[in-house]
Design an enzyme around this catalytic site. Structure first.
Site, PDB file in Angstrom:
ATOM      1  N   ASP A   8      45.705  38.677  43.860  1.00  0.00           N
ATOM      2  CA  ASP A   8      46.685  37.659  43.158  1.00  0.00           C
ATOM      3  C   ASP A   8      46.163  38.060  42.110  1.00  0.00           C
ATOM      4  O   ASP A   8      45.551  37.763  41.644  1.00  0.00           O
ATOM      5  CB  ASP A   8      46.289  36.192  43.921  1.00  0.00           C
ATOM      6  CG  ASP A   8      47.597  35.462  43.135  1.00  0.00           C
ATOM      7  OD1 ASP A   8      48.350  35.968  42.995  1.00  0.00           O
ATOM      8  OD2 ASP A   8      47.608  34.096  43.760  1.00  0.00           O
ATOM      9  N   HIS A  24      43.181  29.261  44.395  1.00  0.00           N
ATOM     10  CA  HIS A  24      43.525  29.220  45.505  1.00  0.00           C
ATOM     11  C   HIS A  24      42.674  27.313  46.094  1.00  0.00           C
ATOM     12  O   HIS A  24      41.972  28.327  46.985  1.00  0.00           O
ATOM     13  CB  HIS A  24      42.993  30.258  46.454  1.00  0.00           C
ATOM     14  CG  HIS A  24      44.067  31.979  45.807  1.00  0.00           C
ATOM     15  ND1 HIS A  24      43.008  32.628  45.776  1.00  0.00           N
ATOM     16  CD2 HIS A  24      45.214  31.861  44.793  1.00  0.00           C
ATOM     17  CE1 HIS A  24      44.000  33.388  45.556  1.00  0.00           C
ATOM     18  NE2 HIS A  24      44.969  32.955  45.075  1.00  0.00           N
ATOM     19  N   SER A  70      39.526  31.782  42.423  1.00  0.00           N
ATOM     20  CA  SER A  70      39.783  31.938  43.612  1.00  0.00           C
ATOM     21  C   SER A  70      37.985  31.890  43.950  1.00  0.00           C
ATOM     22  O   SER A  70      37.178  31.114  43.642  1.00  0.00           O
ATOM     23  CB  SER A  70      40.566  33.608  44.736  1.00  0.00           C
ATOM     24  OG  SER A  70      40.918  33.007  45.403  1.00  0.00           O
TER      25      SER A  70
END
Length: 464
Positions: free
Chosen positions: A154, A58, A31
């Site tokens: 995540d 992401h 990310s």
């Protein structure tokens, strides 16, 4: 929701599908700050591992990603932007497109538009968790999960699923990450095999895929199986040094976990690894933790829990006398998610009843480290995939990228160490849960545990 997008609350990790050949699949989650980590990883990765690499980032729906062009400067591996139905091929890299979630169905990549939770003001999406979980379901011990720089949590749940399925879990050292949220969250689970820089992760991937266990120069035997005599030596060593008795665990379970540790250390023989176990308390602790398989989720196998909530708990409450105490026992509770899930279901069932009943929930495990985490009741924000927004609001306190169980629910539980294989532990229990543990044990030990559970049950008590 299509089956290949089911979360683990709906579909627990199952044995992998048959996949073509011996393909390894490496899932890479990144990310914020992930570009430099990805460049370093692919810049040091062999181009002949025979694995397929899937990068999950992401990305905002309207973001025009240049990741393909940027990574092509670092590696000669062919790089593809994923389209629906694309099949995995060895020595290839696949990139998730913006605005999409990605999952595996055997060796086929499936795309789905991201969904918004109607009760959430912002987009609720954990694409790394989703892909990693599907990777675990489909490739089992030929899956490798990597978490690189990023904020949030995540990937934490998905990495646990890969660990449970016997795959490899690697995480970027937070000290080398531009954003350490995702790496730190993953490390906190205790299910990470190695914490390394991206450069070192690349070397570790090469080492694990170019499998030394399949090398004719070693003495491991065929198909990664370890001889029964060597398994007995390892079990005795762990019992003598750490007090954990794995002698009645299934040989296949121990073989897979030991084999993975051998891969990580690049040991060329089982004797070399046993020498390492003799010399290293750290390695013994890691192997014990591996064999205990502390992986669980909130509201795991949800259809079974729906039956429990809709039929079993109301029945237990109905047959109880007013002003008495309901007694529950969650065995092998690990880090507490299942115990708290049951407590929430019990609280909801009592709210639908006119009876005034006390509740005592015993939650036990052999692993004291897991119990410490369970007693804190603090979990990554990604549990929102498994817990409804209504329950999050009612039973949890929002923290910094985390949720903590409310005091009301925590006070219903007593966490304590207990060896399920030794004795019954409790008596007059209305409901015992014993889930996802007997599958790792030989029949004799299974029968012994079931006898203990039967002894603990009250009249008309239920074993789940």
């Amino acid at each position: 929701m299509p089956e290949h997008f089911q979360s683990n609350s709906e579909k627990s990790v199952s044995p992998p599908h048959n996949t073509d050949g011996d393909l390894f699949v490496v899932g890479i989650g990144a990310s914020a700050g992930g570009l430099s980590a990805l460049e370093e990883l692919f810049g040091n990765l062999s181009t002949v591992t025979g694995a397929a690499f899937v990068v999950i980032q992401h990305l905002a729906p309207d973001f025009k990603s240049l990741m393909k062009e940027l990574l092509e400067r670092c590696t000669t591996l062919p790089i593809y932007r994923v389209t629906e139905g694309m099949e995995l091929k060895p020595n290839s890299v696949y990139l998730i497109p913006p605005g999409q979630n990605l999952a595996l169905d055997k060796n086929v990549l499936r795309l789905e538009d991201r969904k918004k939770d109607k009760n959430q003001k912002h987009e609720l999406n954990f694409p790394i968790d989703l892909f990693f979980t599907s990777l675990a379901n489909n490739y089992g011990d030929r899956s490798i999960g990597i978490i690189l720089s990023g904020s949030g949590s995540d990937g934490t749940k998905g990495l646990k699923a890969i660990h449970e399925a016997g795959g490899m879990t690697l995480v970027q050292d937070p000290a080398t990450a531009e954003f350490d949220g995702m790496p730190s969250s993953a490390i906190s689970t205790g299910t990470v095999d190695r914490v390394l820089s991206p450069r070192e992760i690349a070397k570790s991937v090469d080492q694990c895929i170019v499998n030394p266990v399949n090398n004719a120069e070693n003495n491991f035997g065929t198909k990664n199986k370890i001889s029964s005599d060597d398994l007995k030596r390892i079990a005795q060593l762990l019992l003598d040094c750490e007090g954990f008795d794995f002698s009645q665990y299934r040989s296949s379970t121990i073989s897979r976990r030991v084999n993975r540790r051998c891969l990580i250390h690049n040991t060329k023989s089982i004797d070399s690894y046993i020498d390492l176990l003799n010399d290293s308390e750290t390695e013994r602790n890691i192997l014990c933790s591996d064999l205990l398989i502390n992986v669980t989720y909130f509201f795991r196998d949800y259809p079974a829990l729906e039956n429990l909530a809709g039929n079993i708990l109301p029945q237990i409450i109905e047959q109880s006398q007013p002003e008495t105490e309901l007694r529950f026992w969650i065995t092998a509770c690990s880090t507490g998610e299942e115990a708290y899930s049951l407590a929430i279901l019990v609280d909801e069932a009592l709210q639908n009843s006119s009876k005034n009943l006390g509740v005592k929930i015993f939650a036990t495990d052999i692993d004291r480290t897991a119990l410490d985490k369970a007693s804190q009741g603090i979990y990554a924000a990604s549990i929102a995939r498994d817990v409804s927004s209504e329950r999050l609001q009612k039973y949890f306190i929002v923290g910094d990228n985390c949720y903590q169980i409310s005091r009301k629910i925590r006070e219903m539980l007593i966490f304590s160490p207990h060896d399920l294989t030794k004795d019954a532990g409790f008596t007059r229990i209305d409901l015992i849960t014993c889930r996802n543990i007997l599958i790792y044990m030989k029949p004799n030990l299974q029968h012994q545990i079931l006898r203990n559970l039967h002894f603990s049950l009250a009249s008309k008590g239920v074993c789940f």
